[in-house]
Design an enzyme around this catalytic site. Structure first.
Site, PDB file in Angstrom:
ATOM      1  N   HIS A  80      -2.021 -38.931  10.292  1.00 48.75           N
ATOM      2  CA  HIS A  80      -1.068 -39.530  10.440  1.00 48.75           C
ATOM      3  C   HIS A  80      -0.082 -38.682  11.171  1.00 48.75           C
ATOM      4  O   HIS A  80       1.057 -39.108  11.114  1.00 48.75           O
ATOM      5  CB  HIS A  80      -0.503 -39.993   9.206  1.00 48.75           C
ATOM      6  CG  HIS A  80      -1.375 -41.195   8.704  1.00 48.75           C
ATOM      7  ND1 HIS A  80      -1.341 -42.407   8.904  1.00 48.75           N
ATOM      8  CD2 HIS A  80      -2.679 -41.135   7.919  1.00 48.75           C
ATOM      9  CE1 HIS A  80      -2.289 -43.022   8.136  1.00 48.75           C
ATOM     10  NE2 HIS A  80      -3.071 -42.201   7.617  1.00 48.75           N
ATOM     11  N   GLY A 105      -4.911  -5.196   5.920  1.00 51.20           N
ATOM     12  CA  GLY A 105      -4.342  -6.233   5.130  1.00 51.20           C
ATOM     13  C   GLY A 105      -4.742  -7.760   5.191  1.00 51.20           C
ATOM     14  O   GLY A 105      -4.969  -8.152   4.066  1.00 51.20           O
ATOM     15  N   ARG A 106      -4.947  -8.065   6.543  1.00 54.99           N
ATOM     16  CA  ARG A 106      -5.385  -9.601   6.460  1.00 54.99           C
ATOM     17  C   ARG A 106      -6.903  -9.678   6.293  1.00 54.99           C
ATOM     18  O   ARG A 106      -7.206 -10.753   6.036  1.00 54.99           O
ATOM     19  CB  ARG A 106      -5.432  -9.939   8.002  1.00 54.99           C
ATOM     20  CG  ARG A 106      -5.987  -9.164   9.196  1.00 54.99           C
ATOM     21  CD  ARG A 106      -5.427  -9.768  10.489  1.00 54.99           C
ATOM     22  NE  ARG A 106      -5.985  -8.600  11.540  1.00 54.99           N
ATOM     23  CZ  ARG A 106      -5.464  -7.596  11.722  1.00 54.99           C
ATOM     24  NH1 ARG A 106      -4.505  -7.167  11.188  1.00 54.99           N
ATOM     25  NH2 ARG A 106      -5.666  -6.909  13.165  1.00 54.99           N
ATOM     26  N   LYS A 116      10.175  -5.413  13.564  1.00 52.35           N
ATOM     27  CA  LYS A 116      10.613  -4.765  12.156  1.00 52.35           C
ATOM     28  C   LYS A 116      11.511  -3.555  12.520  1.00 52.35           C
ATOM     29  O   LYS A 116      12.489  -3.547  11.752  1.00 52.35           O
ATOM     30  CB  LYS A 116       9.373  -4.433  11.404  1.00 52.35           C
ATOM     31  CG  LYS A 116       8.391  -5.693  10.970  1.00 52.35           C
ATOM     32  CD  LYS A 116       7.412  -5.328   9.878  1.00 52.35           C
ATOM     33  CE  LYS A 116       6.484  -4.321  10.033  1.00 52.35           C
ATOM     34  NZ  LYS A 116       5.453  -3.945   9.048  1.00 52.35           N
ATOM     35  N   LYS A 121       0.813  -1.212  -0.134  1.00 58.66           N
ATOM     36  CA  LYS A 121       0.011   0.070   0.090  1.00 58.66           C
ATOM     37  C   LYS A 121       0.898   1.275   0.119  1.00 58.66           C
ATOM     38  O   LYS A 121       0.512   2.314  -0.721  1.00 58.66           O
ATOM     39  CB  LYS A 121      -0.823   0.052   1.334  1.00 58.66           C
ATOM     40  CG  LYS A 121      -1.907   1.078   1.382  1.00 58.66           C
ATOM     41  CD  LYS A 121      -2.772   1.158   2.494  1.00 58.66           C
ATOM     42  CE  LYS A 121      -3.835   0.104   2.795  1.00 58.66           C
ATOM     43  NZ  LYS A 121      -4.639   0.295   3.722  1.00 58.66           N
ATOM     44  N   GLU A 148      -3.453 -12.093  14.511  1.00 59.75           N
ATOM     45  CA  GLU A 148      -3.075 -10.895  14.237  1.00 59.75           C
ATOM     46  C   GLU A 148      -4.283  -9.804  14.958  1.00 59.75           C
ATOM     47  O   GLU A 148      -3.915  -8.680  15.468  1.00 59.75           O
ATOM     48  CB  GLU A 148      -2.584 -10.588  12.781  1.00 59.75           C
ATOM     49  CG  GLU A 148      -1.940  -9.215  12.713  1.00 59.75           C
ATOM     50  CD  GLU A 148      -1.161  -8.995  11.463  1.00 59.75           C
ATOM     51  OE1 GLU A 148      -0.098  -9.449  11.241  1.00 59.75           O
ATOM     52  OE2 GLU A 148      -1.939  -8.531  10.694  1.00 59.75           O
ATOM     53  N   GLU A 196      10.340  -5.968   3.063  1.00 56.40           N
ATOM     54  CA  GLU A 196      10.595  -7.278   2.399  1.00 56.40           C
ATOM     55  C   GLU A 196       9.965  -7.187   1.078  1.00 56.40           C
ATOM     56  O   GLU A 196      10.657  -7.614   0.356  1.00 56.40           O
ATOM     57  CB  GLU A 196       9.654  -8.347   3.363  1.00 56.40           C
ATOM     58  CG  GLU A 196       9.991  -8.528   4.794  1.00 56.40           C
ATOM     59  CD  GLU A 196       9.368  -7.590   5.777  1.00 56.40           C
ATOM     60  OE1 GLU A 196       9.502  -8.201   6.938  1.00 56.40           O
ATOM     61  OE2 GLU A 196       8.755  -6.794   5.417  1.00 56.40           O
TER      62      GLU A 196
END
Length: 558
Positions: free
Chosen positions: A398, A281-282, A522, A208, A367, A214
């Site tokens: 399993h 964002g999420r 961060k 944004k 979050e 990153e």
């Protein structure tokens, strides 16, 4: 914004505590004594059928949970969210991911401005771009058709699109491959660009602000990969800045609101798709963040995806709490966490296409609700949040089902399955999907009803092994089914968990829409950078543990 209601001070909370104190879990007995239990505790929302009957609840507990929802004004907070009020109080923002899937005739205002026309104008722009790529009209700098689209993002700019793409692979366009780069570990970009032809590759950079460390690092690496490949193929002259800029504009687009930074990178601002600060964002996969998905499945299918989200939004917005599936599931999670003492929650999709769904839910839920202060800044008065995790069935059977069945911890589980497979196959006369779903049905029954010592003995088991083969049962689970995994149904599942998360946040009185907890690490990473590079003063400022680790790294870096 008014202070949140402390749930522990309500009559409903006291009633629930009494319910827990008197609880003697006996799912076997409850089902035997109440033939209508399953029907009464099963609900439909859009295309989803949800069975809550194998949870450790009865009618009174459900009624008290609903009363708790009303006591904390869940309905009022729900209305405030849908109306565009600024319920994200720590950031002073509205919370309107629901507007991303609003129909054109709806009217939703933020600061006096109707946002619905803006949403649909941006969708039209995304759809036009998607059609250009899918049809072959959009071509690379050498005129070759785009055959690989690489999404570069992180967090919500990656987890949502990659999950949806993986879930809807049967709807993808043949000959068009999507890849996703998120990790700043150079290995991620190296592997995701392996065997791609730069002349046929398009990158979508999702940030944004166009400052995400990153994402921008990976975008610069991708730019170098592209230009180096084009130069090596003699498609772009080495050192020709104008030709390189033209190449970047043909092979990069952006999802961002920072048009100046986008242009500085070399991306044409006309090829930039935006979204708004009232979209977290999420919660953003239905926005321009999902552009890569729109390219993969096409505008028509993406519209179906949004329509599925909208259908669940309307169910949550209009259905009374007594039959409101997201509200009931959110309240049930509160029961599991605050009264049964559950610390984790497993999501177990019996669909390989949903293999990234648990990871997507990790960000959505943890979050959002991993907070220890309420929205007015006061400390929480209850435990909050759960650790969400899971794997597709039957793989998980399993791996970790042992702990869920016979361990000492209560792990509430959500099982998800579909009546119709994307690829029906047979093993001889055996319908493999029916074999697959037999496991789905059996696991929820085994968790609920277990196996007694007498039942184990009746099988002829040696007495010394009886205790090891007893299953205690009374392990809570929810079953979610739908006819098939379509774009609409996937949208419904996403919106379902969004509103479950919202419901829990309202009960706990927390702001489910900020994420300050991701900031400190961060910022420290930026401060630690010079120490890693060899700055002695910066190294001296680190704590002894961090300093020792950095010294180890520098000593062993080849």
């Amino acid at each position: 914004m008014t202070a949140p209601v402390d749930p522990t001070t309500t009559t409903a909370w006291a009633d629930l505590q009494q319910d827990y104190d008197q609880l003697e879990p006996d799912l076997r007995g409850w089902f035997a004594d109440d033939p209508e239990r399953a029907e009464r505790l099963s609900f439909d929302a859009a295309d989803l059928h949800v069975d809550l009957s194998k949870n450790l609840i009865d009618d009174k507990i459900v009624a008290d949970l609903v009363a708790l929802g009303r006591a904390v004004d869940l309905e009022g907070r729900r209305a405030a969210m849908f109306a565009g009020e600024k319920i994200n109080v720590t950031e002073g923002r509205a919370v309107l991911h629901t507007a991303l899937r609003a129909t054109p005739d709806q009217h939703i205002e933020v600061d006096g401005h109707d946002v619905v026309p803006d949403v649909h104008a941006e969708l039209d722009k995304i759809y036009a771009f998607a059609e250009r790529v899918r049809s072959g009209e959009w071509r690379g700098v050498t005129g070759k058709r785009i055959r690989a689209v690489v999404n570069i993002g992180i967090g919500g700019s990656d987890l949502g699109p990659v999950m949806v793409y993986e879930a809807l692979r049967p709807y993808g366009q043949e000959g068009l491959e999507l890849r996703f780069i998120s990790n700043i570990d150079p290995t991620d970009l190296f592997e995701k660009t392996a065997y791609l032809d730069p002349e046929e590759t398009l990158f979508i950079v999702v940030s944004k602000t166009f400052t995400t460390l990153e994402t921008l690092t990976n975008a610069r690496l991708a730019k170098s990969w592209l230009l180096d490949g084009l130069v090596a193929a003699a498609a772009v002259p080495e050192g020709d800045a104008e030709a390189q800029l033209k190449a970047i504009s043909k092979h990069f687009v952006a999802v961002s609101t920072a048009l100046e930074k986008v242009a500085e990178f070399g991306i044409d601002p006309a090829n930039t798709f935006g979204f708004w600060d009232w979209v977290g964002g999420r919660y953003s996969v239905g926005s321009a963040v999902g552009t890569s998905v729109a390219v993969a499945i096409g505008p028509e299918r993406f519209a179906e995806f949004l329509a599925g989200m909208h259908a669940m939004d309307e169910h949550f917005r209009t259905t009374p709490l007594e039959r409101n599936v997201p509200a009931l599931m959110g309240l049930l999670n509160v029961w599991d966490v605050n009264f049964l003492g559950a610390h984790t929650h497993a999501v177990l999709p019996y669909s390989q296409y949903l293999h990234r769904f648990p990871a997507y839910l990790q960000q959505l839920t943890m979050e959002s609700n991993g907070k220890s202060v309420r929205w007015d800044g006061s400390p929480v008065t209850t435990e909050t949040g759960e650790v969400f995790w899971g794997e597709p069935g039957t793989n998980g059977q399993h791996a970790f089902y042992q702990l869920i069945h016979q361990g000492t911890r209560i792990v509430p589980t959500d099982f998800i399955a579909f009546a119709n497979p994307a690829h029906p196959l047979k093993d001889g006369a055996q319908d493999v999907h029916e074999l697959f779903l037999a496991n789905f049905f059996a696991q929820t029954a085994a968790l609920a009803f277990g196996k007694t010592a007498d039942e184990v003995r009746a099988e002829g088991t040696d007495e010394s092994l009886v205790s090891a083969r007893v299953f205690p049962g009374n392990r809570p689970s929810t079953s979610i089914m739908a006819p098939s995994l379509t774009p609409s149904v996937l949208g419904q599942l996403i919106a379902l968990y969004e509103h479950i998360t919202f419901t829990q946040g309202v009960v706990w009185g927390i702001d489910s829409f900020d994420q300050w907890g991701v900031e400190l690490g961060k910022k420290l990473a930026i401060a630690v950078g010079p120490a890693i590079e060899g700055d002695a003063d910066a190294l001296a400022k680190q704590d002894p543990s961090t300093r020792g680790l950095i010294e180890y790294y520098r000593a062993h870096r080849g």
